[in-house]
Structure formats: structure tokens, C-alpha cells
Design an enzyme around this catalytic site. Sequence first.
Site, PDB file in Angstrom:
ATOM      1  N   ALA A 170       7.726  -1.921   1.967  1.00 17.17           N
ATOM      2  CA  ALA A 170       8.395  -1.321   0.803  1.00 17.17           C
ATOM      3  C   ALA A 170       9.575  -0.462   1.269  1.00 17.17           C
ATOM      4  CB  ALA A 170       7.402  -0.490  -0.002  1.00 17.17           C
ATOM      5  N   ALA A 207       0.848  -1.185   0.000  1.00 16.72           N
ATOM      6  CA  ALA A 207       0.000   0.000   0.000  1.00 16.72           C
ATOM      7  C   ALA A 207       0.893   1.248   0.000  1.00 16.72           C
ATOM      8  CB  ALA A 207      -0.906  -0.002   1.220  1.00 16.72           C
ATOM      9  N   GLN A 261       1.523   3.675   2.026  1.00 11.49           N
ATOM     10  CA  GLN A 261       2.371   3.845   3.218  1.00 11.49           C
ATOM     11  C   GLN A 261       2.934   2.497   3.687  1.00 11.49           C
ATOM     12  OE1 GLN A 261       3.682   6.326   4.888  1.00 11.49           O
ATOM     13  NE2 GLN A 261       2.801   7.941   3.634  1.00 11.49           N
ATOM     14  N   SER A 262       3.390   1.695   2.758  1.00 13.98           N
ATOM     15  CA  SER A 262       3.925   0.371   3.109  1.00 13.98           C
ATOM     16  C   SER A 262       5.240   0.464   3.883  1.00 13.98           C
ATOM     17  CB  SER A 262       4.162  -0.428   1.825  1.00 13.98           C
ATOM     18  OG  SER A 262       4.928  -1.593   2.098  1.00 13.98           O
ATOM     19  N   ASN A 263       5.244  -0.119   5.083  1.00 11.11           N
ATOM     20  CA  ASN A 263       6.489  -0.218   5.857  1.00 11.11           C
ATOM     21  C   ASN A 263       7.427  -1.237   5.219  1.00 11.11           C
ATOM     22  OD1 ASN A 263       5.605   1.482   8.153  1.00 11.11           O
ATOM     23  ND2 ASN A 263       4.121  -0.166   8.449  1.00 11.11           N
TER      24      ASN A 263
END
Length: 336
Positions: free
Chosen positions: A79, A73, A75-77
Site C-alpha cells: 500500500a 494489512a 502495515q502493508s508495504n
Amino acid sequence: MNLARFPRVRLAHLPTPLEPMPRLTKALNGPELWIKRDDCTGLSTGGNKTRKLEYLMAEAMEQGADIVLTQGATQSNHARQTAAAAAKLGLDCHILLEDRTGYNHENYKFNGNVLLDVLHGASIEHRGPGLDMNAEMEAVAETMRGEGRNAYAIPGGGSNATGALGYVNCAFEMLAQFNDMGLLVDHIVHATGSAGTQAGLITGLKAMNADIPLLGIGVRAPKDKQEANVFALAEKTAEKLGCPGVVKREDVVANTDYVGEGYGLPAPSTLEAIDIFARTEGILLDPVYSAKGAAGLIDLIRKGHFRKDERVVFLHTGGAIGLTGYTHVFDVKDRA
Ligand SMILES: *Cc1c(COP(=O)(O)O)cnc(C)c1O
């Protein structure tokens, strides 16, 4: 069963601290609460994906990859931690971000994890909601291979049997800490999403024959689906580890009552959990995962789910950098 035989690169500051939460324990007047600080794994503000990436990135290096791809998503942590790991190891990183929330706020789109993705030098492309994101990523990886790149694709959340080894390792680490400290632990609670964390933990706990119930608090899928996902991955992880069948279906327990309106959309209980942890323990939770997990923990304590003479460890999976992408959900301007 021998975890040490899998290739691994060191990315995390381990072991992460295991600390008591006396003020939160007192405020909730329930079981004795402790916290396992996987928000302190160190890599680019830390979080749970770093443990998975120790095994995933080692596999990528072993295969001679020159670029890693992943998806998540906005705000992917995961990624962000992948971008940081790739930078540290000298690999390129390409990220597909899915607009899963519909938020159009400037900070959501460009601050928090997205800012760090960019700082770590990752290239980014976007997708609308509802696609099969792993398939989208595979298609991009195939195109890159056609252009002569050696692309290694990491599934969303780093959740496959290789990534889950990172949480087998965490289970072993926690059991060693409990033993060293002489700490009898009755329950472990954490946020569960793409399933790798819970699958790895339950596999590690069962492989060690540890009799500590594990509870995953869901952030997206309904209970049946979440438990099925975790169990399927736990079975694969146990097989990879050399102890097939060690996890039984009933060992996998998820409570998905705290999702609210959906993935990435904080519910009132999510915001309350952020407030309570910040004010009693000085600990920051994130609005997508750890605060939904904590909201479940808090509500279950209030409902008497845990006995007062029990000891509960909350595994903090990180993500607080995402708070700066969610400024619109806090009434900062009224208070500052
Ligand atoms: C990804 C993530 C989780 C969930 O872990 P899974 O292995 O995907 O189930 C929990 N907390 C944070 C902060 C995360 O980034």
C-alpha cells in the site's frame, strides 16, 4: 518471450545491488551467503512491490486512470509503495487497510507504513479481519466509477500476471549479475506472501532455462495453498510472457514452517533473524516478511539443508520501515 513489449514506468533504482554476507556466512558456518538488495529499490524506502508497480502503474496510465486503489494489512508495504508511485505519477490513491493482526498499539496503527501512506496523500479506509479484501476494494472502485472516476484496482500485493512481470524482470537482472560476476549460484531463497514475487521469479528463471532452485518461505498460508497460489499465478504469467507451460508444478517450492502464530505476528525465530542480520551485516529486516524468510534460511542452514560448498542468494524484499510500527515487540525500553 519478450518482456520489453509490456508497458512499464520507471519507479525503481535498478539494478539493485548483489552483495556478499561474509559475517553472516561465518556466524552460521554453512553455505556462502549473498543478498540481493530489493530493499533498495528506492521508492519511499523501497521494497519488492516497486518492481511490480512499474508494470501495474504503466497499465493504469495506459487505461487513463485518475485514481488507483489497492488493499493490504495495516502495515502493508505494498500500500505504501502504491501510494508513493501514485504521487510520483500524479494519480490519486485510495487504500483499504485490513486489521489482520488485532494489534492496538499506537505505532502499529499510525507509524511505519501508515505514516508514509498519509504523507504520500493517499486516502485510507479500514476493514475488520477475514473479509475478501479484493472484493471489498472492487466494490469501492465500482462506486467510484459510478461517480465518474476512472479507477484502476490493484490486487493485494500487486500479485497478478501484470505485477509478476516485475519479478520476471528481477530474475533476468539476477541472472545477468551472476553472469557478469562469474558467480555460480546454487539456491535462491525469499519470503513469499501474495505469490507475485515467487511466481515472477520462477517464470523468469524457467524462461531462461536457469537451473537454480527457488525456495519461498511462507508468511501466511499453509504449504499446499501457498504452492498452489504461486503455481496458478506462474502459469498465467508464463502465458502472458509468451512461454506457456514453462513452469512445472514441481518448480514451485514453499516452506511454511516459519509463519508462527499467523500473518504479521512475529515468532521468536523472526525476532532472532532480525537480530542476527542487524548485528552481523548491518542489514534491517522486517517482522512480517523478510525476517520470516530469513528465519527459514537460518534454520535450514542449521539443519544442514544446504551444503557448505554451496552458494545461496537471499532476496531481501524490503519492509524495514515497518519496524517502527512494531516497537512493542522489541525490548527497546530495557536497553536504551
Ligand atoms: C509483499 C512482501 C513480500 C511478499 O511478496 P509477495 O509477492 O506478496 O509474495 C515479501 N517481503 C516484503 C517486505 C513484502 O512487502
